[in-house]
Every structure is written in structure tokens, then in C-alpha cells.
Motif scaffolding. Sequence first.
Motif, mmCIF file in Angstrom:
data_model
loop_
_atom_site.group_PDB
_atom_site.id
_atom_site.type_symbol
_atom_site.label_atom_id
_atom_site.label_comp_id
_atom_site.label_asym_id
_atom_site.label_seq_id
_atom_site.Cartn_x
_atom_site.Cartn_y
_atom_site.Cartn_z
ATOM 1 N N ILE A 161 0.844 -1.191 0.000
ATOM 2 C CA ILE A 161 0.000 0.000 0.000
ATOM 3 C C ILE A 161 0.885 1.248 0.000
ATOM 4 O O ILE A 161 1.640 1.485 0.936
ATOM 5 N N ASP A 162 0.815 2.026 -1.076
ATOM 6 C CA ASP A 162 1.652 3.233 -1.235
ATOM 7 C C ASP A 162 3.137 2.915 -1.076
ATOM 8 O O ASP A 162 3.896 3.713 -0.522
ATOM 9 N N PHE A 199 -7.213 -5.321 8.376
ATOM 10 C CA PHE A 199 -6.958 -4.102 7.613
ATOM 11 C C PHE A 199 -5.454 -3.925 7.485
ATOM 12 O O PHE A 199 -4.724 -3.971 8.480
ATOM 13 N N VAL A 200 -4.966 -3.782 6.256
ATOM 14 C CA VAL A 200 -3.556 -3.498 5.996
ATOM 15 C C VAL A 200 -3.443 -2.013 5.693
ATOM 16 O O VAL A 200 -4.108 -1.508 4.782
ATOM 17 N N ARG A 201 -2.605 -1.300 6.444
ATOM 18 C CA ARG A 201 -2.533 0.150 6.316
ATOM 19 C C ARG A 201 -1.094 0.627 6.163
ATOM 20 O O ARG A 201 -0.177 0.110 6.798
ATOM 21 N N ASN A 202 -0.905 1.617 5.310
ATOM 22 C CA ASN A 202 0.358 2.338 5.265
ATOM 23 C C ASN A 202 0.336 3.353 6.396
ATOM 24 O O ASN A 202 -0.502 4.259 6.420
ATOM 25 N N GLY A 208 -5.224 2.104 2.933
ATOM 26 C CA GLY A 208 -5.116 0.674 3.197
ATOM 27 C C GLY A 208 -6.133 -0.167 2.459
ATOM 28 O O GLY A 208 -6.797 0.280 1.528
ATOM 29 N N ALA A 209 -6.251 -1.432 2.902
ATOM 30 C CA ALA A 209 -7.152 -2.402 2.290
ATOM 31 C C ALA A 209 -7.741 -3.296 3.368
ATOM 32 O O ALA A 209 -7.036 -3.727 4.286
ATOM 33 N N TRP A 210 -9.048 -3.548 3.249
ATOM 34 C CA TRP A 210 -9.749 -4.476 4.132
ATOM 35 C C TRP A 210 -9.653 -5.886 3.572
ATOM 36 O O TRP A 210 -9.715 -6.088 2.354
ATOM 37 N N ILE A 211 -9.532 -6.881 4.449
ATOM 38 C CA ILE A 211 -9.636 -8.294 4.078
ATOM 39 C C ILE A 211 -10.788 -8.875 4.888
ATOM 40 O O ILE A 211 -10.715 -8.970 6.121
#
Length: 414
Positions: A161-162, A199-202, A208-211
Motif C-alpha cells: 500500500i503506497d 486491515f492493511v494500512r500504510n 489501506g485495504a480491508w480483508i
Amino acid sequence: MPNTKTGHISWGSWEFDYNVAGFEGLALLNGTYRGRNVFGKFSMPAIRVKYRVDGGYLDWRRPLGKGAGPYADRLRWKLGGLYGLQKISNRAWQYVGFEDYIHDGVQWMELSIYGRIGAYHLSQQWHISEDGWILPRLWSKGLTINMDHQHHPYWRLDFDIDGTDNNRVYKRNFGTWRSYITEANDLKHSDPRANTCWFVRNEITGQGAWILPGNNDGTADSFSRIDVGIRRFNAEEELHPWRYEKAPWPHDTWNWQFDTGGLLQGGGENVKDTDVVFWYVSHMQHHANEGNDHWGSSGPNIKLDLDVPPPPRPPRFSIDIDVRRNQTGNDTEVRGWGFTPGGTVIVTLVGIPKMAQFRRYVTADGSGKFLMKHQFAHTSRNPDDAFGTVDVYGFDSTSGLTAHDFVTSAYWVG
């Protein structure tokens, strides 16, 4: 459109490469969405299959229906036959199929491959939407023997992410968030009301992105023991992510067909604000009475969150040590944040030359901060002691949490 082993997709707000290389199935690489980096590589390195009764080293008895497997099925660029990729009839007879479609008023695309592994028919698909969804899916049908079994697809999701750095993974249960500090395997909560998600976050940009677990993703069991694995990116582990176990004697080999090992546990590396890999595992039940032609599917739902503020940051919990030399030793200050307001903190320094341990008790203020000051006289005049390290710990006696920092021991050498 796609019908080659490798290629590039430019579709709506998306840009990415694809590749059917090694044993990772159909992989997506170098993905961007609306010009922002999203992932390094998404792939599916294996589908582990467990029948109710193992075949083990007597797997040749399959025709007798006595047992089968366990197996680790893997899709690769081998064309045709009973153990290779098949042309997809409803995708213009292509080996790598492409279709775009509209669902509920939103534009979607599908990229897919279809393989045979003996009796199994496997369709690996990526569904991607213009509004930022990615749905990895495995569809499967077929019976090696007439017995209930489970398929366990392992998706490797290398989020960037970014960019590759500063990514962190959070987990939510019952509305409560926590982050992973070191590599870990984990499970969904057994109570569906927990609405477990990740949630994966920069941590720099906040994007970020939700799983989100899929509706047919099942639960872990004694064979496939995890729902997710959080790992720090490692090039060697990308090639060899599995824990191999030999089959029982006399079939004493490392053959995938008889492998019962799962994903490597990991070396306990730090996964905070770095390049993280998110493994997702589903557990798809196939009942024999459904027959050979019953298609089942499973897979997570990934949603990019590049415009809406992500979950709140957890409060800072850390300590910092500042040491300044004076004529007879040093002035030491230890500061802390995020401790229990009004609670007792035990500050311990370990590794001071010629001193086994130094300990002080302090009280955090109303905002959870503290400051401990102390003057040290020189504790050693041996220059070799200057190459050591002094570890500093702040133990929150209320919560049981410990924060850590360190500094060179040279400040204690005169």
C-alpha cells in the motif's frame, strides 16, 4: 485479450501484470489503482486437500475407496491433459481467460485459469471492480474417491500500500482493533457476531485495504490450522513458504502428494511498519453425496480504502531513553507514553557495566506519560565495556505490557 503465460492489464482505474509461473497459479503483480501502489504480488501457491481417511503411503488403494491423500494441488503452466491447464470454453477457448461485466451497476473484470489435476477440476479466478474490490476465488469439483473432503486454498497477498514499506496489519473483533507486532498465525473468532476482519494500512499515508472472510470460507481444523498468516517479506520464503514433513515409512520421501506440513510459522520477525505479506486460507467442504459435478467456491473479499479514513490509530505505547554525559558519568532520562494513567511503572535498566540491574518505580500521570531522571557515576573504566548495550524496560504493572528501548553502554564507561 489474455491468452499467454504473462501479460499486462490496463483496465479502468487498474494497471497490473499477470503471470502463470512456477507453482503459484495465476498471479497478479505490480498492481496500481488510481495511480497508487496497491500490491506487489497476489498468488495462490497451493490447495491442500484432506479426505476423511488418509491414503498415506497406501494411496495407491484409491480405486478401492479406502482413503486418499492428503494432497497439495498446485496450478502451473502445463497445457492440456489430465494434469494441466485447459482451454476455457466460455472464454473464447483461451488458457488465460478475460471477461468484463456489469454487476449491480458496477463494472467488473475477471481474469482466470482452469486446470485439471486428475479427477479435480479447478478454476482460479480474480474478480476486480472499478470501485476497488478484489475477490480471489477458487472453484472446484470432482472426487478422487467417494468420500467427504475439504479443499484449503492458500492465497499469498503481498500488499504494498503506497509502497513496500510502512505497512502494518490490524485485526478487528467485536469492534476492537489490535495490530500485529511480530509474525503470527491467527484465526477468525468462533462467534460470527465478532465480524472478524483485517486491515492493511500504510502508517505514513493512512491508506489501506480491508480483508473480509468470504461466506463459504469455513473454519480451520487439525489439518489446516490457520485462517491467516502475517509475515515479513522474505525472498527465500516467497520461494519456499512450506513446512515439509516426510510421509510415514516405507514411503519415506518429501513428495508433495504425501505432505502434511502447513505454512511455515515464521521466524518471529517484526512486521510493524514494514513490507508485509498476508496469507489467507479458506476451508471449503465438499460432501461426496453432492457428486462429481458439484462446483464449490471460496475466497476472501478485499476492499481498497484509499479515500475514506481508516480505523483509528491505537494509542502510542513506548519508552525513550536520553543519556547525556557529565564529568562523573551521565544524566539519564527515560520517558514513557501510553501507560495506564495514574498507574505504577517499573523502569529497569539491564546491562550497565559492573551493575547487575538498576530499577526504579515511577507513576504515570493522568495522560499516561512518565519521566524518570537519574544521575549515574561511572560504573567502569574498562574501554571494552563501551561496546555493550544497555536495555531499558518500562513495565506497566496495571496492564502487564512492557515497552523496550536500548542505548550504548559507552555512557557508563569513564
